[in-house]
Every structure is written in structure tokens, then in C-alpha cells.
Design an enzyme around this catalytic site. Structure first.
Site, mmCIF file in Angstrom:
data_model
loop_
_atom_site.group_PDB
_atom_site.id
_atom_site.type_symbol
_atom_site.label_atom_id
_atom_site.label_comp_id
_atom_site.label_asym_id
_atom_site.label_seq_id
_atom_site.Cartn_x
_atom_site.Cartn_y
_atom_site.Cartn_z
ATOM 1 N N LYS A 18 0.863 -1.187 0.000
ATOM 2 C CA LYS A 18 0.000 0.000 0.000
ATOM 3 C C LYS A 18 0.894 1.230 0.000
ATOM 4 O O LYS A 18 1.791 1.357 0.825
ATOM 5 C CB LYS A 18 -0.895 0.008 1.240
ATOM 6 C CG LYS A 18 -1.840 1.208 1.290
ATOM 7 C CD LYS A 18 -2.849 1.078 2.416
ATOM 8 C CE LYS A 18 -2.339 1.573 3.745
ATOM 9 N NZ LYS A 18 -2.111 3.029 3.803
ATOM 10 N N ASP A 32 -3.405 4.356 -1.752
ATOM 11 C CA ASP A 32 -4.313 4.822 -0.695
ATOM 12 C C ASP A 32 -4.221 6.340 -0.556
ATOM 13 O O ASP A 32 -3.461 6.847 0.260
ATOM 14 C CB ASP A 32 -3.914 4.089 0.607
ATOM 15 C CG ASP A 32 -4.513 4.706 1.857
ATOM 16 O OD1 ASP A 32 -5.603 5.297 1.776
ATOM 17 O OD2 ASP A 32 -3.877 4.578 2.929
ATOM 18 N N LYS A 65 -7.212 8.192 -0.421
ATOM 19 C CA LYS A 65 -8.456 8.567 0.293
ATOM 20 C C LYS A 65 -9.088 9.846 -0.262
ATOM 21 O O LYS A 65 -9.214 10.846 0.452
ATOM 22 C CB LYS A 65 -8.189 8.738 1.783
ATOM 23 C CG LYS A 65 -7.721 7.487 2.504
ATOM 24 C CD LYS A 65 -7.680 7.707 4.011
ATOM 25 C CE LYS A 65 -7.249 6.481 4.768
ATOM 26 N NZ LYS A 65 -5.851 6.084 4.557
ATOM 27 N N ASP A 68 -13.811 14.812 -2.207
ATOM 28 C CA ASP A 68 -13.967 16.143 -2.794
ATOM 29 C C ASP A 68 -15.285 16.159 -3.569
ATOM 30 O O ASP A 68 -16.035 15.170 -3.532
ATOM 31 C CB ASP A 68 -12.756 16.444 -3.706
ATOM 32 C CG ASP A 68 -12.441 17.935 -3.794
ATOM 33 O OD1 ASP A 68 -13.398 18.737 -3.882
ATOM 34 O OD2 ASP A 68 -11.256 18.293 -3.792
ATOM 35 N N THR A 78 -10.016 3.537 11.466
ATOM 36 C CA THR A 78 -9.745 2.649 12.610
ATOM 37 C C THR A 78 -9.082 3.398 13.765
ATOM 38 O O THR A 78 -8.926 2.850 14.845
ATOM 39 C CB THR A 78 -8.859 1.456 12.182
ATOM 40 O OG1 THR A 78 -7.696 1.972 11.528
ATOM 41 C CG2 THR A 78 -9.591 0.522 11.245
ATOM 42 N N ARG A 115 3.302 -0.492 10.613
ATOM 43 C CA ARG A 115 4.422 -0.388 11.548
ATOM 44 C C ARG A 115 4.917 -1.693 12.159
ATOM 45 O O ARG A 115 6.135 -1.867 12.280
ATOM 46 C CB ARG A 115 4.092 0.669 12.625
ATOM 47 C CG ARG A 115 4.139 2.081 12.067
ATOM 48 C CD ARG A 115 3.418 3.081 12.928
ATOM 49 N NE ARG A 115 1.970 2.914 12.831
ATOM 50 C CZ ARG A 115 1.079 3.759 13.363
ATOM 51 N NH1 ARG A 115 1.505 4.816 14.034
ATOM 52 N NH2 ARG A 115 -0.211 3.538 13.234
#
Ligand SMILES: O=C(O)c1cc(=O)[nH]c(=O)n1[C@@H]1O[C@H](COP(=O)(O)O)[C@@H](O)[C@H]1O
Length: 240
Positions: free
Chosen positions: A37, A64, A66, A69, A127, A219
Site C-alpha cells: 500500500k 491509498d 483517500k 472532494d 480505525t 508499523r
């Protein structure tokens, strides 16, 4: 649509500040094909050229960015993103059904002849958002499960391929939207990992058992002392 053979691979979030660091990380995997990603930080730095390099190395790509608009802007932006021949892109469901339909049309228009349109999924509630925070800051007076399911059904009715959701909402989405509608779950942590800024977290095996169809992990793998070992553990747990 997402290639079935890659579908079960955990998606690694390449949240690095530049292409060099991302490449250094990927070199650990010695040619292994991955589903990665690329988010805002890396894309804004490394851009379309880096996407091309990932593709040339055989990786599947979730871009990604997102988008959120007005419909016309999202339509035009998606047309450009489809030209990058990535496998998956996303929007915020909060942009509304008109915007999501415009996104699909943009992708269809921008997909090169003979290629498959990138899968389009919608972010529901991040999340990193808790139910208390959603109610207080967004003034949404229902449970977070209900809000996520509502956005998922809006996305499905707008013609999208799935949503980003936590594992806690995945089963209800599968039941209501059908098993072919993707439930892509970030906020994945192995037992004992730091949760960082995530609020709704689960382990890979819990995500699978709770109904997620794909998982995204950053991470715990990218910052691990041994990323290959860490990814291997996630993969084993996800596939078990
Ligand atoms: O759209 C996303 O990928 C996304 C949506 C969401 O609700 N939560 C979420 O964490 N993400 C992304 O998933 C990745 C999670 O990274 P880690 O928390 O490091 O595992 C990040 O790149 C986030 O941008």
C-alpha cells in the site's frame, strides 16, 4: 478486480518518507511478490515513477490517497489514477453516493484498453476513530458499528467493490452486502504489539475469524528489527 491469487496476501503499508527508504525495506524481501500500500506520505514524495517501479517488480499496489472532494474533481482525479494501472484505490464514503459513482466512472474512463479497472473501496470510519470520538466530533448519534454498516451499504449501492473497516464491523457488512464485497481491515497488530494511534485493533487470525477479507499492516512490519520474519508471522497467522 483484485487478482484472486493475491487476495489473501496481507497488504503491507509502505509508510515511508521517500522512495529510497521504501526500496531499502523492500530489498529485504529478495524479489518476493508482495501486496503493498502506497499512502499519501510516500506518494506525495515519490509519485507515479515509484508506482511504476513497484509494478515493474511485480508487486500488487493499493494506492491509498483517500479521495474526498466534489464529484467532478474526484471523477477527474480517478481518471488519472486509473492510468497508473494500480490494483486498488480508495475514497471516503463520507463524500457521498454521487461522489462515489463519479469515482467509478473516472476509473472506468481512465483504465487502459485490455486492463482491469482498479478495485475501488471506501473508508467508512477510520480505525483510529473511537465510538465516543465519532459521536462527539462528528455528531453521529448511533453506534460506530451502525455508522460503518450504513457507509458500507451506501458504498455498495454506489457500485464500489468494498470498504475499509475494522474487523469488528466485518461480519455485519459481509451479511448485508454479500461475501464478494471486500472488507479490508487495517489496525492489525500481533499479540503484544504497540497499538500506536489505532483504536479498533485485532490480530490477523481474529480479523479472519471476524469476517475481514483482506488485512493491512504497517508499523509492526515496517519498523520491525526483522521485517521478513515479522511479515512471515503475519502471513502464517492470516493463512492458518
Ligand atoms: O485506508 C487505509 O488504509 C486506512 C484506513 C483506516 O481506517 N485506518 C488505517 O490505519 N488505514 C491505513 O492503514 C495503515 C495502518 O498502518 P499501521 O497502523 O502502521 O499498521 C496506515 O497506512 C493507514 O493510513
Amino acid at each position: 478486480m483484485v487478482n484472486g491469487t493475491f487476495k489473501n496476501l496481507p497488504i503491507i503499508a509502505l509508510d515511508f518518507p521517500n522512495g529510497g527508504e521504501a526500496e531499502q525495506f523492500l530489498n529485504n524481501f529478495d524479489g518476493q511478490q508482495l501486496f503493498v500500500k502506497v499512502g499519501m506520505e510516500l506518494y506525495y514524495q515519490a509519485g507515479a515513477e515509484f508506482i511504476k517501479a513497484l509494478k515493474d517488480n511485480g508487486h500488487m499496489i493499493f494506492l491509498d490517497l483517500k479521495l474526498h472532494d466534489i464529484p467532478n474533481t474526484v471523477h477527474r482525479a480517478m481518471k488519472v489514477l486509473a492510468g497508473l494501472s494500480v490494483d486498488m484505490v480508495n475514497v471516503h464514503a463520507a463524500g457521498g453516493s454521487e461522489m462515489m459513482k463519479a469515482a467509478i466512472h473516472g476509473l472506468e474512463e481512465g483504465t487502459k484498453a485490455g486492463q482491469t479497472r482498479p478495485a475501488l473501496i471506501a473508508v467508512t470510519q477510520l480505525t483510529s476513530t473511537s465510538e465516543e470520538q465519532m459521536q462527539r466530533e462528528q455528531l453521529i448519534n448511533c453506534s460506530i458499528d451502525k455508522s460503518v454498516l450504513h457507509y458500507a451499504m451506501l458504498a455498495r449501492d454506489s457500485g464500489l467493490d468494498g470498504v475499509v473497516c475494522s474487523a469488528f464491523e466485518a461480519a455485519a457488512i459481509e451479511k448485508n452486502a454479500g461475501s464478494g464485497f471486500l472488507r479490508v481491515t487495517p489496525g492489525i497488530r500481533m499479540a503484544g504489539n504497540n497499538s500506536n494511534d489505532q483504536k479498533r485493533i485485532v490480530t490477523p487470525s481474529d480479523a479472519r475469524d471476524m469476517g475481514s477479507s483482506m488485512i493491512v499492516i504497517g508499523r509492526p512490519v515496517t519498523q520491525a528489527e526483522d521485517p521478513v520474519l515479522s511479515y512471515g508471522k503475519v502471513l502464517t497467522e492470516w493463512e492458518r
